[in-house]
Design a protein around this motif. Structure first.
Motif, PDB file in Angstrom:
ATOM      1  N   PHE A   1     -22.610   2.935 -59.868  1.00  0.00           N
ATOM      2  CA  PHE A   1     -21.848   4.005 -60.528  1.00  0.00           C
ATOM      3  C   PHE A   1     -20.899   3.392 -61.543  1.00  0.00           C
ATOM      4  O   PHE A   1     -19.799   2.981 -61.211  1.00  0.00           O
ATOM      5  CB  PHE A   1     -21.032   4.787 -59.490  1.00  0.00           C
ATOM      6  CG  PHE A   1     -21.870   5.369 -58.398  1.00  0.00           C
ATOM      7  CD1 PHE A   1     -22.602   6.527 -58.600  1.00  0.00           C
ATOM      8  CD2 PHE A   1     -21.912   4.763 -57.154  1.00  0.00           C
ATOM      9  CE1 PHE A   1     -23.376   7.060 -57.588  1.00  0.00           C
ATOM     10  CE2 PHE A   1     -22.685   5.293 -56.138  1.00  0.00           C
ATOM     11  CZ  PHE A   1     -23.423   6.445 -56.361  1.00  0.00           C
ATOM     12  N   ILE A   2     -21.337   3.330 -62.766  1.00  0.00           N
ATOM     13  CA  ILE A   2     -20.481   2.683 -63.752  1.00  0.00           C
ATOM     14  C   ILE A   2     -19.539   3.730 -64.350  1.00  0.00           C
ATOM     15  O   ILE A   2     -19.971   4.661 -65.017  1.00  0.00           O
ATOM     16  CB  ILE A   2     -21.322   2.006 -64.856  1.00  0.00           C
ATOM     17  CG1 ILE A   2     -22.242   0.990 -64.189  1.00  0.00           C
ATOM     18  CG2 ILE A   2     -20.430   1.329 -65.896  1.00  0.00           C
ATOM     19  CD1 ILE A   2     -23.481   0.675 -64.981  1.00  0.00           C
ATOM     20  N   SER A   3     -18.255   3.594 -64.061  1.00  0.00           N
ATOM     21  CA  SER A   3     -17.306   4.592 -64.542  1.00  0.00           C
ATOM     22  C   SER A   3     -16.369   3.998 -65.595  1.00  0.00           C
ATOM     23  O   SER A   3     -15.630   4.720 -66.242  1.00  0.00           O
ATOM     24  CB  SER A   3     -16.485   5.132 -63.383  1.00  0.00           C
ATOM     25  OG  SER A   3     -15.797   4.053 -62.779  1.00  0.00           O
ATOM     26  N   GLY A   4     -16.388   2.686 -65.748  1.00  0.00           N
ATOM     27  CA  GLY A   4     -15.554   2.065 -66.773  1.00  0.00           C
ATOM     28  C   GLY A   4     -14.137   1.761 -66.308  1.00  0.00           C
ATOM     29  O   GLY A   4     -13.403   1.069 -66.976  1.00  0.00           O
ATOM     30  N   LYS A   5     -13.730   2.328 -65.196  1.00  0.00           N
ATOM     31  CA  LYS A   5     -12.385   1.998 -64.695  1.00  0.00           C
ATOM     32  C   LYS A   5     -12.417   1.845 -63.184  1.00  0.00           C
ATOM     33  O   LYS A   5     -13.373   2.262 -62.526  1.00  0.00           O
ATOM     34  CB  LYS A   5     -11.403   3.098 -65.107  1.00  0.00           C
ATOM     35  CG  LYS A   5     -11.830   4.461 -64.652  1.00  0.00           C
ATOM     36  CD  LYS A   5     -10.846   5.516 -65.100  1.00  0.00           C
ATOM     37  CE  LYS A   5     -11.352   6.831 -64.555  1.00  0.00           C
ATOM     38  NZ  LYS A   5     -11.248   7.997 -65.236  1.00  0.00           N
ATOM     39  N   ARG A   6     -11.353   1.276 -62.676  1.00  0.00           N
ATOM     40  CA  ARG A   6     -11.309   1.045 -61.249  1.00  0.00           C
ATOM     41  C   ARG A   6     -10.922   2.336 -60.522  1.00  0.00           C
ATOM     42  O   ARG A   6      -9.930   2.982 -60.850  1.00  0.00           O
ATOM     43  CB  ARG A   6     -10.294  -0.073 -60.971  1.00  0.00           C
ATOM     44  CG  ARG A   6     -10.275  -0.436 -59.563  1.00  0.00           C
ATOM     45  CD  ARG A   6      -9.923  -1.863 -59.232  1.00  0.00           C
ATOM     46  NE  ARG A   6     -10.085  -1.974 -57.787  1.00  0.00           N
ATOM     47  CZ  ARG A   6     -11.237  -2.201 -57.197  1.00  0.00           C
ATOM     48  NH1 ARG A   6     -12.301  -2.437 -57.923  1.00  0.00           N
ATOM     49  NH2 ARG A   6     -11.327  -2.243 -55.884  1.00  0.00           N
ATOM     50  N   ILE A   7     -11.738   2.719 -59.558  1.00  0.00           N
ATOM     51  CA  ILE A   7     -11.482   3.964 -58.833  1.00  0.00           C
ATOM     52  C   ILE A   7     -10.590   3.662 -57.626  1.00  0.00           C
ATOM     53  O   ILE A   7     -10.921   2.800 -56.812  1.00  0.00           O
ATOM     54  CB  ILE A   7     -12.800   4.580 -58.330  1.00  0.00           C
ATOM     55  CG1 ILE A   7     -13.814   4.724 -59.476  1.00  0.00           C
ATOM     56  CG2 ILE A   7     -12.565   5.908 -57.635  1.00  0.00           C
ATOM     57  CD1 ILE A   7     -13.447   5.702 -60.529  1.00  0.00           C
ATOM     58  N   THR A   8      -9.495   4.393 -57.515  1.00  0.00           N
ATOM     59  CA  THR A   8      -8.612   4.149 -56.371  1.00  0.00           C
ATOM     60  C   THR A   8      -8.387   5.407 -55.541  1.00  0.00           C
ATOM     61  O   THR A   8      -7.882   5.352 -54.427  1.00  0.00           O
ATOM     62  CB  THR A   8      -7.228   3.631 -56.841  1.00  0.00           C
ATOM     63  OG1 THR A   8      -6.771   4.498 -57.888  1.00  0.00           O
ATOM     64  CG2 THR A   8      -7.316   2.203 -57.354  1.00  0.00           C
ATOM     65  N   LYS A   9      -8.733   6.560 -56.123  1.00  0.00           N
ATOM     66  CA  LYS A   9      -8.517   7.804 -55.375  1.00  0.00           C
ATOM     67  C   LYS A   9      -9.819   8.324 -54.789  1.00  0.00           C
ATOM     68  O   LYS A   9     -10.859   8.320 -55.448  1.00  0.00           O
ATOM     69  CB  LYS A   9      -7.919   8.869 -56.302  1.00  0.00           C
ATOM     70  CG  LYS A   9      -6.397   8.719 -56.420  1.00  0.00           C
ATOM     71  CD  LYS A   9      -5.839   9.664 -57.436  1.00  0.00           C
ATOM     72  CE  LYS A   9      -5.844  11.107 -56.922  1.00  0.00           C
ATOM     73  NZ  LYS A   9      -5.303  12.022 -57.959  1.00  0.00           N
ATOM     74  N   ILE A  10      -9.716   8.823 -53.552  1.00  0.00           N
ATOM     75  CA  ILE A  10     -10.915   9.318 -52.872  1.00  0.00           C
ATOM     76  C   ILE A  10     -11.578  10.460 -53.656  1.00  0.00           C
ATOM     77  O   ILE A  10     -12.797  10.487 -53.825  1.00  0.00           O
ATOM     78  CB  ILE A  10     -10.564   9.812 -51.449  1.00  0.00           C
ATOM     79  CG1 ILE A  10     -10.049   8.656 -50.601  1.00  0.00           C
ATOM     80  CG2 ILE A  10     -11.744  10.460 -50.772  1.00  0.00           C
ATOM     81  CD1 ILE A  10     -11.091   7.636 -50.249  1.00  0.00           C
ATOM     82  N   SER A  11     -10.759  11.382 -54.179  1.00  0.00           N
ATOM     83  CA  SER A  11     -11.366  12.534 -54.865  1.00  0.00           C
ATOM     84  C   SER A  11     -12.160  12.075 -56.090  1.00  0.00           C
ATOM     85  O   SER A  11     -13.233  12.606 -56.383  1.00  0.00           O
ATOM     86  CB  SER A  11     -10.303  13.558 -55.250  1.00  0.00           C
ATOM     87  OG  SER A  11      -9.308  12.923 -56.021  1.00  0.00           O
ATOM     88  N   GLN A  12     -11.627  11.084 -56.798  1.00  0.00           N
ATOM     89  CA  GLN A  12     -12.373  10.532 -57.957  1.00  0.00           C
ATOM     90  C   GLN A  12     -13.690   9.910 -57.473  1.00  0.00           C
ATOM     91  O   GLN A  12     -14.736  10.096 -58.084  1.00  0.00           O
ATOM     92  CB  GLN A  12     -11.554   9.408 -58.607  1.00  0.00           C
ATOM     93  CG  GLN A  12     -10.554   9.861 -59.637  1.00  0.00           C
ATOM     94  CD  GLN A  12      -9.787   8.637 -60.138  1.00  0.00           C
ATOM     95  OE1 GLN A  12      -9.348   7.807 -59.346  1.00  0.00           O
ATOM     96  NE2 GLN A  12      -9.661   8.526 -61.445  1.00  0.00           N
ATOM     97  N   ALA A  13     -13.551   9.163 -56.400  1.00  0.00           N
ATOM     98  CA  ALA A  13     -14.735   8.479 -55.858  1.00  0.00           C
ATOM     99  C   ALA A  13     -15.812   9.494 -55.492  1.00  0.00           C
ATOM    100  O   ALA A  13     -16.982   9.338 -55.857  1.00  0.00           O
ATOM    101  CB  ALA A  13     -14.340   7.663 -54.631  1.00  0.00           C
ATOM    102  N   VAL A  14     -15.414  10.563 -54.819  1.00  0.00           N
ATOM    103  CA  VAL A  14     -16.385  11.580 -54.403  1.00  0.00           C
ATOM    104  C   VAL A  14     -17.051  12.208 -55.626  1.00  0.00           C
ATOM    105  O   VAL A  14     -18.265  12.427 -55.653  1.00  0.00           O
ATOM    106  CB  VAL A  14     -15.699  12.666 -53.537  1.00  0.00           C
ATOM    107  CG1 VAL A  14     -16.642  13.833 -53.270  1.00  0.00           C
ATOM    108  CG2 VAL A  14     -15.216  12.063 -52.230  1.00  0.00           C
ATOM    109  N   MET A  15     -16.253  12.425 -56.660  1.00  0.00           N
ATOM    110  CA  MET A  15     -16.800  13.041 -57.865  1.00  0.00           C
ATOM    111  C   MET A  15     -17.864  12.131 -58.499  1.00  0.00           C
ATOM    112  O   MET A  15     -18.901  12.594 -58.942  1.00  0.00           O
ATOM    113  CB  MET A  15     -15.672  13.279 -58.863  1.00  0.00           C
ATOM    114  CG  MET A  15     -15.864  14.534 -59.646  1.00  0.00           C
ATOM    115  SD  MET A  15     -14.359  15.480 -59.707  1.00  0.00           S
ATOM    116  CE  MET A  15     -13.243  14.391 -60.558  1.00  0.00           C
ATOM    117  N   ILE A  16     -17.528  10.854 -58.565  1.00  0.00           N
ATOM    118  CA  ILE A  16     -18.451   9.901 -59.197  1.00  0.00           C
ATOM    119  C   ILE A  16     -19.735   9.731 -58.387  1.00  0.00           C
ATOM    120  O   ILE A  16     -20.843   9.707 -58.929  1.00  0.00           O
ATOM    121  CB  ILE A  16     -17.739   8.538 -59.388  1.00  0.00           C
ATOM    122  CG1 ILE A  16     -16.823   8.680 -60.602  1.00  0.00           C
ATOM    123  CG2 ILE A  16     -18.737   7.404 -59.584  1.00  0.00           C
ATOM    124  CD1 ILE A  16     -16.037   7.463 -60.908  1.00  0.00           C
TER     125      ILE A  16
END
Ligand SMILES: [Fe+2]
Ligand SMILES: [Fe+2]
Length: 496
Positions: free
Chosen positions: A277-292
């Motif tokens: 999952f290349i998002s370009g930034k570091r994911i630190t929040k669960i909700s962001q992670a779930v979305m990705i």
């Protein structure tokens, strides 16, 4: 060689179908198998295919071997009926018997042949394999002895260990055949051996109704106990799976639920930051992670992770099996989409992930036995290890996997897909769509790794899945393989 469709029509008219050959090569084998598959589908007994392919193969090869022996004696000017000559001839023949290809030309020029006959009688199948050579009293005695023995042993491994060194190696084939037929639900005394002046016939009747017979072994009960004591599937993962399946669930609800379990939350973050999952930034929040990750992926990932945690804790880590399951899961999902089975896409994926967990249990319980089984499968070119597991242990890895899936309260179609992933034509399957998809996905993976013959894929399954153009399908498979190799291994790699 012969036209199996023409012969099948003859079979439909109730006539006897007969094919004769002097030796066997791959083309002949494929022809025989294709005729068998047509005949069985007419009798609604497609599920006997794997068993009968092996039985026919053994019977035909025994016949060819008997003929080879005669050709060998005649060429050496030895009298097969003379005790001294017999001993002399057999000494060298034993070596030759393992390499029938060296005698192919001589067999072709000889008068000896093997004839396979089939006929539909009152919904059952009459089969006979005829050899146009007179059987020797010693040979006949050996065949009968082995048939008797096969009924005495509880399972094939016992027989294998006791008979392996026996002279004239052909004996195992008969024992294997008797046990396979017993396992398929045929009466104990299935074969009839009929010696005659100038020929020998082995006949066999498959009645319209079969009753199954239980095969026992000490490790079967051990396995059953073991599976029974496996931990239950984690409650929070089951709840999350239900949430993911529910179209009304929001990302927030899921994220909240995940946050309650720190280990799970860490896994989800790790996955969202992985190469898949290349998002370009570091994911630190669960909700962001779930979305990705997406709800669908999350569902499979949660199941896969929980599955591996339980299995790895209990058993040794079998990376190869997980890699294979991961690939099968991916293929199953893509195949389901390709053939328009939208409804089973997700379940096919999870079934793919689970389908071989029974192998992990078997390998952990008795690796030596499992290796022995795989030797038998390779040695005798058996198409699926399941039937040999059944006659050796009394339970196959597919059945063990189904027991586990059932214990974990997975839905019925998932349990069925695991149970029948080697037998998509078995009777009484309720969710045949997902079963066929997982079967095909698994078969493709096996083909890839062993470069097996594509004709080993049940043509009836391809027909039912409406895969009519082989070339189009092959293109699709190549696409699948490339895509998997490029992107899709991440789930396994980044799994906790
Ligand atoms: Fe399997
Ligand atoms: Fe498999």
């Amino acid at each position: 060689m012969f036209n199996s469709s023409e012969l099948a029509k003859q079979f439909d008219r109730g006539e006897e179908v007969a094919i004769s050959f002097q030796y066997v090569n791959k083309e002949i084998e494929i022809d025989v198998n294709s005729l068998l598959s047509k005949v069985l589908s007419r009798l609604d007994k497609g599920y006997l295919y794997d068993t009968l392919v092996s039985v026919f193969r053994e019977l035909i090869q025994n016949g060819i071997k008997a003929n080879m022996k005669r050709v060998w004696f005649e060429a050496g000017n030895l009298d097969i009926n003379d005790m001294g000559d017999y001993r002399k001839g057999m000494e060298k023949f034993r070596e030759v018997a393992y390499h029938p290809e060296v005698m192919r030309d001589q067999l072709r020029d000889s008068r000896y042949r093997v004839t396979l006959k089939m006929r539909n009688r009152e919904g059952g199948l009459d089969v006979s394999v005829v050899n146009n050579a007179r059987v020797l009293p010693g040979e006949l005695e050996r065949i009968r002895y082995r048939m008797r023995k096969a009924l005495e042993w509880n399972n094939f491994v016992e027989a294998y260990e006791n008979m392996y060194d026996a002279t004239e190696g052909a004996g195992l084939g008969i024992i294997l055949s008797v046990m396979l037929l017993k396992n398929a639900g045929l009466d104990a005394e299935v074969f009839n051996v009929i010696p005659d002046e100038g020929s020998m016939t082995i006949s066999l009747r498959i009645p319209p109704e079969l009753k199954s017979i239980e095969i026992t072994s000490s490790i079967k009960s051990q396995i059953l106990e073991d599976v029974n004591s496996l931990p239950t599937f984690p409650e929070n993962v089951l709840e999350l799976r239900q949430l993911c399946d529910n179209p009304e669930t929001t990302i927030d609800t899921i994220s909240e639920k995940i946050s309650l379990d720190p280990a799970l939350a860490a896994d989800v973050l790790k996955l969202s930051n992985s190469a898949g999952f290349i998002s370009g930034k570091r994911i630190t929040k669960i909700s962001q992670a779930v979305m990705i990750i997406g709800l669908k992926n999350l569902n499979s990932m949660l199941t896969a992770a929980a599955l591996r945690k339980i299995m790895d804790k209990r058993y040794r880590k079998f990376e190869q099996i997980w890699e294979h399951c991961n690939r099968t899961a991916y293929y199953a999902r893509q195949i389901a989409m390709e053939v328009g089975y939208g409804k089973v896409v997700d379940i096919a994926y999870i079934a793919g992930l689970l389908h071989d967990i029974g192998k992990i249990v078997l390998l952990s319980t008795d690796a030596r036995l499992l290796n022995q089984i795989s030797d038998i499968v390779n040695d005798r070119k058996i198409r699926t290890s399941s039937i040999i597991e059944e006659i050796s242990i009394g339970i196959s890895h597919s059945a063990i996997g189904a027991l586990i899936a059932d214990k974990w309260n997975f839905p019925e179609e998932l349990v069925e897909a695991v149970r029948y992933h080697h037998a998509p034509l078995a009777p009484n399957i309720r969710h045949r769509e997902v079963v066929m998809v997982v079967y095909l996905a698994n078969q493709l993976c096996i083909l890839e790794s062993k470069e097996m013959d594509p004709l080993f894929i049940e043509s009836e399954v391809l027909d039912k899945l409406s895969i009519t153009s082989r070339t189009a399908f092959e293109k699709f498979v190549t696409r699948l393989q490339n895509r998997y190799d490029m992107h899709e291994q991440f789930l396994l790699k980044y799994m906790p």
